[in-house]
Design a protein around this motif. Structure first.
Motif, PDB file in Angstrom:
ATOM      1  N   ASP A  34      -4.246  29.117 -20.709  1.00 53.62           N
ATOM      2  CA  ASP A  34      -5.207  28.234 -21.362  1.00 53.62           C
ATOM      3  C   ASP A  34      -5.702  27.123 -20.433  1.00 53.62           C
ATOM      4  O   ASP A  34      -6.754  27.255 -19.827  1.00 53.62           O
ATOM      5  CB  ASP A  34      -4.621  27.654 -22.652  1.00 53.62           C
ATOM      6  CG  ASP A  34      -3.130  27.402 -22.542  1.00 53.62           C
ATOM      7  OD1 ASP A  34      -2.711  26.833 -21.519  1.00 53.62           O
ATOM      8  OD2 ASP A  34      -2.383  27.766 -23.466  1.00 53.62           O
ATOM      9  N   VAL A  35      -4.935  26.037 -20.336  1.00 50.99           N
ATOM     10  CA  VAL A  35      -5.399  24.921 -19.513  1.00 50.99           C
ATOM     11  C   VAL A  35      -4.515  24.823 -18.272  1.00 50.99           C
ATOM     12  O   VAL A  35      -3.614  25.627 -18.088  1.00 50.99           O
ATOM     13  CB  VAL A  35      -5.355  23.599 -20.301  1.00 50.99           C
ATOM     14  CG1 VAL A  35      -6.238  23.690 -21.521  1.00 50.99           C
ATOM     15  CG2 VAL A  35      -3.938  23.246 -20.689  1.00 50.99           C
ATOM     16  N   ILE A  36      -4.781  23.832 -17.445  1.00 48.89           N
ATOM     17  CA  ILE A  36      -3.970  23.687 -16.243  1.00 48.89           C
ATOM     18  C   ILE A  36      -2.608  23.106 -16.604  1.00 48.89           C
ATOM     19  O   ILE A  36      -2.504  22.142 -17.362  1.00 48.89           O
ATOM     20  CB  ILE A  36      -4.660  22.773 -15.210  1.00 48.89           C
ATOM     21  CG1 ILE A  36      -6.074  23.267 -14.930  1.00 48.89           C
ATOM     22  CG2 ILE A  36      -3.849  22.706 -13.934  1.00 48.89           C
ATOM     23  CD1 ILE A  36      -6.816  22.417 -13.924  1.00 48.89           C
ATOM     24  N   PRO A  60      -5.699  28.326 -15.007  1.00 50.83           N
ATOM     25  CA  PRO A  60      -6.243  29.505 -15.683  1.00 50.83           C
ATOM     26  C   PRO A  60      -7.282  30.188 -14.804  1.00 50.83           C
ATOM     27  O   PRO A  60      -8.035  29.529 -14.097  1.00 50.83           O
ATOM     28  CB  PRO A  60      -6.897  28.929 -16.941  1.00 50.83           C
ATOM     29  CG  PRO A  60      -7.149  27.497 -16.629  1.00 50.83           C
ATOM     30  CD  PRO A  60      -6.054  27.089 -15.693  1.00 50.83           C
TER      31      PRO A  60
END
Ligand code: HEA
Ligand code: HEA
Ligand code: CUA
Ligand code: CU
Lengths: 214, 332, 99, 541
Positions: free
Chosen positions: B142-144, B160
């Motif tokens: 999803d996100v970092i 990602p």
């Protein structure tokens, strides 16, 4: 003479200092505009470098004819703008006004064509987001291209809108007879801004419309 | 080191820890040298030259070119020294040794999913053997996020859409913190876990235990090695229908592909690294192999990041078809 | 008013030159020059841009300070692009993903 | 006798009355005061968040508020402190007030644009306040994608617009300064006779106009992505979150020099005045400001060492970050040397300068820890970084800001503040500051990540120290607020040049007249032509 003196704001020593400050200030502002677009150009270059094939492919969904037409229109408006300043410098208020009207009109033509193009893209479902439908291969990267396309041309168009607003004010002042050979700084500055917007388009056009056309 | 384990120092349990600590102490020494030096000079001047009736005004001194050159050149030299030292530590951290064992890590809000090559998978725990270089290949769903083990002095962002690598060699058995250090939302501060360093034999036993409670990652495929899972997925998703060695084949043969170079439609040549393989599966039309039609459907959304890692692991086990050099990218 | 006449003339000259270059850049875009397509397109755009700046924007009559400001702007523009691209160009060179 | 005449004197403060006369003023001095008030309010807001952060971190369990709220706290603390307090602080307040005075001009080149930039600031501030009131934002002040564009559940758009708008305030201020400094200097005031404060602001302005537009467009792209669904940084489309970081830090690293350069200017002024001596190595101090501004643009990637940026680029950024430390070092050494054979006294502004010297040195050198790639891998995004930047921003920039406010308070308000409380406050700030932030270096190296609501128990002791320190620090900040306000009514009237300082701003009465100078002054001496003897001073008035 008294007219002239009143045009110099109290904190400037003389009209020359005022003129130089204003034009220099305008240029410094244009430097900030360069950096503003620099962010966009960097984004463009990074992705074009990474996905050149997809970008070329996606670019073919833009219409070169419209792009070229708009380029001509915008360069034309730069010409009329330059002529407006030349006229203002000579206190020719009537021709200044005429040239300004021409500039505004050409600007509107540009925006009109642009909005037509936008509408067309919406219609074709080429606006990024949930409704994006892309017929060619590699839709993801094409969507990236269109995101950048809309961001760049959108911000450019926003500059045009602001420019037309500024120009209208200048036009109003011209009709009131505010400018003459001694005092035409606002016309000059508005012109610098307008030419800058033209300049940005001169780069946007090949970068967005003309990739991999052969 | 002297203070190791004391509450103001992290435990040190990797080959990097010593190097980084030494550098850190050196930097503090330097900082104290300059800070105390400047403070002492200032205080000395304040005392010596404080205003008084005898000293109502300062002396008329313009400056000194020699001094300026000196205090430009010396700090510059020191700074370059610092750079050289730290760069050597860094480059070492960037390059996993060839014999490193690989482990897959996938970050997602808010957990760490870890997959061992031998099949065991775990969540928020990483078991590793002592004294063996371990290379982590990581990505995010999803996100970092960022994978941080203070005791090992390593950290790497988990981004990602791409892979990142880091490596370490544990030097002490024990249990250590695993933190997520890139802000990732509500439970960022609870995206934590443990790294358990075990003797090699104990590690082997632990691996052999298998997944006791197969949860999370591919419960049905529990206990399979990534390569075996990849093979199962390869069949499940019908990759075989196009990538098989026989007449009527539409996709290129994949044996020997990883590590080779691929010629693309349009003339570009790319290295078939894991990034390329991942892209070939999730977004096959981005780069089409020369001589093939862009027929392969995208598997984005159908296979997870772990699945991709498994598929890649499986493709790596395939041997090149006999007679072909490397792998055939020539169309059938 | 001699200078005025001449500047009017130069405005029209530049306008027609810009038109011609626009036509040229479209025409060239449809030819296959490989990598050179980009170079030519950007080269033409830059010539056009310079003409707009020098003539329309009166750069030829501007004080050096203005020119300095523009040079600084363009220089930092280049810094942003080149250093960012240096990352893109050298990614993965070490042979490990993400390095 | 003198007070008698002073009462009748027309100053910029009493030339007009009423709210309107302030809200529509184009006088740079009044605009400076408008900024002073709004920035102080913003500082209080930011401090309020800091208090909540520190209270929460007293215990390892997140028991004061929910994680979502904690995340909003540090985000809004960072956004308010950086964009609405520290970036405008010295330039917009002191720079606005002093630059025309220092260069012998009647106003900035574009007074109305100056007022406009305050309004823009206020509008941007209102957006941010609106965001705060309607639920806050939780992305961290760095707005990293894809979290900010896809995952955040908060209203990212509103504060993003706020930051975007405020950026233009900064751009316009910088533009105004640049044109003013180029075009409006008094006759005889050559570049190398300018006060270093002006040099520092010139360098700052260059960064403002070159950097700010880039962050503006970057934030705008985030907004377009969130608001309209464009996918510019979206990894699902092959977009690159690291590109966002490049663009963000292209501005936000130079922005840290926007914060520190003006304070370096303040330090140069104060240190010369209270040692009654010209600055040591004027040319080097002036040019190092420019060097910092230039080199500062080449190091942004040091925030991205572990971000999957390429190894080669990381190494280049590391070595350039080392280089950018050199001009700062040159300044520190020159300030120290200025004290040599001076005639040093210890008024409150000078106390802040001493504090600055120590804390900036430590803050700057810990910046070198971070610029060292191999070490940054371990300490990146830990409390070590938090400690580093508070040392520079709070220990350095904020100290200098306070020092400057004290130093020019008599000029701005025409009143003297009370000396002893001011000295005590300076000492409190120094001690409280160190107790707050030194432990954070240790915490960071021990491995405590930043932006953590919950943390492992072994980190508690140091966190308690830190919170205790913040209490003292807070006290140190509330004191000036009180005695400075007190001085407005009860302070002694200030003479034109209470500190016997050089510089054109001290040649006019305190507070100055609306148009600063009766007639444009001519400058025929070098900067910092100390000592100013009382006799000479009497003559010149
Ligand atoms: C005013 C603000 C300010 C200033 C001036 C600086 C100045 C410097 N900063 Fe700092 N920094 C921040 C504010 C600031 N920083 C912030 C806010 C962050 C975090 C952002 C975030 O992630 O939220 C940060 C983060 C940060 C990082 C990233 C850390 C990470 O996230 O992993 C790095 C890495 O290189 C760094 C380095 C430096 C360096 C080398 C300097 C140099 O300019 C310092 C130069 C000064 C000196 C060196 C001291 C004086 C010199 C001497 C006394 C002589 C001795 C000198 C030598 C021997 C060389 N800073
Ligand atoms: C100019 C910038 C600036 C300033 C002045 C400060 C000031 C302070 N900051 Fe800030 N800080 C940042 C910039 C700044 N900070 C940034 C950029 C971040 C990163 C954000 C992010 O991660 O995104 C950060 C993050 C940050 C953290 C890390 C949060 C985390 O990562 O989880 C912490 C924790 O201790 C902290 C503490 C403090 C403290 C104790 C002060 C003290 O100096 C404050 C002292 C003041 C007081 C104690 C109050 C005094 C009282 C008044 C003046 C009256 C106020 C009125 C009422 C209370 C009603 N800050
Ligand atoms: Cu995951 Cu923070
Ligand atoms: Cu930085």
């Amino acid at each position: 003479m008294s007219e002239l003196v009143s045009r110099v704001q109290h904190h400037f020593a003389d009209a020359e200092q005022q003129y130089e400050s204003a034009t220099f200030g305008m240029w410094v502002f244009l430097v900030t505009e360069i950096m503003f677009f620099a962010g966009l150009f960097t984004t463009y270059i990074v992705y074009r470098h990474a996905y050149s094939a997809a970008f070329a492919e996606a670019s073919h969904h833009l219409d070169v004819a419209f792009g070229t037409f708009n380029t001509v229109v915008l360069i034309g408006s730069s010409l009329t703008m330059a002529l407006a300043i030349a006229a203002a410098k000579q206190s020719k208020q009537r021709s200044t006004a005429i040239y300004l009207v021409a500039t505004i009109a050409l600007g509107c033509v540009f925006l009109g064509v642009k909005s037509f193009e936008y509408a067309h893209k919406f219609h074709e479902n080429l606006f990024p987001g949930a409704n994006f439908v892309y017929p060619g291969p590699d839709p993801a990267h094409a969507e990236l291209f269109f995101s950048i396309y809309f961001a760049m041309t959108g911000l450019h168009a926003l500059h045009m809108v602001i420019g037309i607003g500024v120009m209208s004010v200048i036009l109003k002042e011209t009709l009131k007879g505010s400018y003459n050979a001694e005092y035409f700084t606002p016309v000059e500055c508005a012109g610098l801004y307008w030419h800058f917007v033209d300049l940005v388009w001169i780069y946007l056009f090949p970068l967005l419309y003309l990739i991999g056309r052969h | 080191m002297l203070f190791t384990g004391f509450f103001i120092f992290p435990k040190s349990a990797s080959t990097f820890a010593g190097e980084v600590d030494a550098f850190y102490f050196f930097m503090w020494a330097l900082t104290l040298f300059f800070a105390i030096g400047i403070a002492a000079t200032v205080i000395a001047f304040i005392i010596r030259y404080r205003r008084s009736d005898e000293n109502p005004a300062g002396a008329d001194i313009e400056g000194s070119l020699q001094l300026e050159i000196m205090w430009t050149a010396i700090p510059f030299a020191i700074a370059m020294g610092i750079f050289a030292w730290s760069a050597s530590i860094f480059v070492n951290m960037q390059r996993p040794p060839d014999n490193a064992m690989e482990i897959f890590v996938v970050g997602k809000q808010w957990m760490w999913k870890i997959q061992h090559m031998e099949g065991r998978s775990e969540i928020n725990q990483l078991h590793v053997p002592l004294g063996k270089p371990v290379k982590l290949t990581m990505t995010s769903e999803d996100v970092i996020h960022s994978f941080y083990v203070p005791a090992f002095r390593i950290k790497a962002d988990v981004v990602p859409g791409r892979y990142n690598t880091t490596w370490f060699e544990a030097t002490k058995t024990g249990t250590y913190h695993l933190f997520c250090t890139e802000y990732c939302g509500t439970n960022h501060s609870r995206m934590i876990g443990q790294v358990v360093v075990m003797e090699q034999a104990a590690y082997q036993d632990w691996l052999a235990e298998g997944n006791t409670n197969a949860t999370g990652i591919g419960a049905s495929l529990a206990n399979l090695s990534p390569a075996a899972r990849g093979e199962a997925l390869f069949t499940e998703h019908g990759c075989k229908t196009c990538h098989f060695d026989g007449p009527g084949r539409v996709g290129p043969l994949l044996g020997g592909l990883p590590g080779s170079t691929v010629k693309l439609e349009g003339g570009d040549v790319v290295a078939a690294d894991s990034r390329y393989l991942r892209e070939s599966i999730l977004n096959p039309r981005a780069r089409v192999v020369e001589g093939y039609e862009p027929l392969m459907p995208t598997f984005a959304g159908r296979v997870s990041e772990e699945d991709v890692m498994s598929l890649v692991a499986y493709i790596k086990t395939l041997s090149p078809p006999p007679g072909a050099e490397a792998h055939t990218t020539t169309a059938p | 008013m001699d200078s005025h006449e001449s500047s009017l003339k130069s405005y029209f000259l530049v306008f027609f030159a810009l038109m011609a270059l626009t036509a040229l850049t479209v025409w060239v875009a449809f030819m296959d020059l490989g990598m050179m397509n980009n170079v030519v397109a950007m080269g033409i755009a830059t010539i056009k841009g310079l003409m707009v700046m020098i003539v329309f924007m009166h750069l030829r009559h501007s004080p050096p300070l203005t020119i300095l400001a523009i040079v600084v702007g363009i220089f930092w523009f280049a810094v942003l692009i080149l250093i960012t691209m240096s990352d893109m160009w050298t990614r993965g060179l070490l042979g490990f993903p993400g390095k | 006798m003198e007070t008698e005449t002073k009462k009748k004197r027309v100053t910029y403060l009493n030339v007009a009355h009423g709210v309107k006369s302030w809200l529509f003023t184009v006088d740079h001095k009044r605009i400076g005061l408008l900024y002073l008030v709004s920035i102080t309010l913003m500082f209080m807001l930011g401090s309020f968040f800091a208090v909540l952060i520190r209270t929460e971190l007293l215990t390892p369990a997140g028991d004061l508020m929910s994680s979502d709220n904690y995340n909003k706290m540090f985000t809004m603390h960072g956004i308010v402190m950086v964009f609405f307090f520290l970036i405008p602080s010295i330039p917009a307040v002191l720079g606005n007030f002093l630059i025309p005075l220092m260069i012998g001009a009647k106003d900035l080149a574009f007074p109305r644009i100056n007022l406009l930039s305050w309004y823009i600031y206020v509008i941007g501030g209102c957006f941010t306040m609106w965001a705060v009131i309607t639920g806050g934002i939780d992305t961290g002040w760095t707005f990293y994608t894809p979290y900010s564009t896809t995952a955040s559940i908060s209203k990212v758009l509103v504060p993003a617009i706020g930051v975007f708008i405020t950026g233009f305030s900064s751009i316009l201020t910088g533009l105004n300064f640049i044109v003013t400094i180029h075009r409006m200097r008094a006759p005889g005031l050559t570049w190398f006779r300018l006060p270093l404060f002006v040099w520092a602001h010139y360098a700052t302005s260059v960064i403002m106009i070159l950097g700010t537009p880039v962050v503006a467009v970057t934030i705008l792209l985030v907004g377009l992505e969130r608001g309209l669904g464009l996918g510019i940084f979206d990894p699902k489309l092959g977009g690159d979150p690291i590109l966002f970081q490049h663009l963000f830090w292209f501005y936000s690293h130079p922005a840290v020099y926007i914060m520190i350069l003006p304070s370096m200017g303040v330090i140069s002024e104060i240190i010369c005045c209270f040692s009654r001596k010209r600055i040591f190595g004027y040319g080097f101090v002036a040019c190092s400001s420019m060097a910092i501004a230039m080199l500062g643009f080449l190091v942004w990637g040091h925030h991205m060492f572990v971000s999957t940026q390429s190894t080669y680029t990381a190494l280049i950024f590391s070595v350039l970050s080392m280089a950018v430390a050199i001009p700062s070092a040159v300044k520190v050494f020159n300030w120290t040397a200025t004290l040599y054979k001076g005639s040093i006294s210890f008024e409150a502004p000078m106390m802040y300068v001493f504090g600055f010297l120590g804390l900036f040195t430590i803050g700057g050198l810990t910046g070198l820890f971070l610029a060292s790639v191999g070490l940054d891998v371990h300490v990146h995004d830990t409390y070590f970084v938090v400690a580093h930047f508070h040392y520079i921003m709070v220990g350095g920039a904020l100290m200098a800001y306070l020092g400057g406010i004290h130093f020019w308070w008599p000029k701005i308000t025409g009143k003297m503040y009370a000396e002893w409380p001011a000295r005590i406050a300076a000492v409190l700030v120094f001690l409280g500051f160190n107790l707050t932030f030194y432990p954070q270096f240790l915490l960071g190296y021990a491995g405590m990540p930043r932006r953590y609501h919950f943390y492992p128990e072994e980190f508690q002791i140091l966190n308690v120290f830190s919170t205790a320190g913040a209490t003292i620090l807070g006290l140190g900040y509330i004191m000036p607020l009180c005695y400075l306000l007190w001085s407005l009514r009860h302070g002694k009237d200030a003479p034109a040049n209470p500190w016997l300082a050089t510089g054109l701003e001290w040649k006019v009465d305190s507070p100055p007249t609306p148009h600063n100078f009766e007639s444009t002054p001519t400058v025929d001496e070098e900067a910092y032509n100390y000592p100013v003897t009382p006799a000479a001073e009497a003559q010149s008035v």
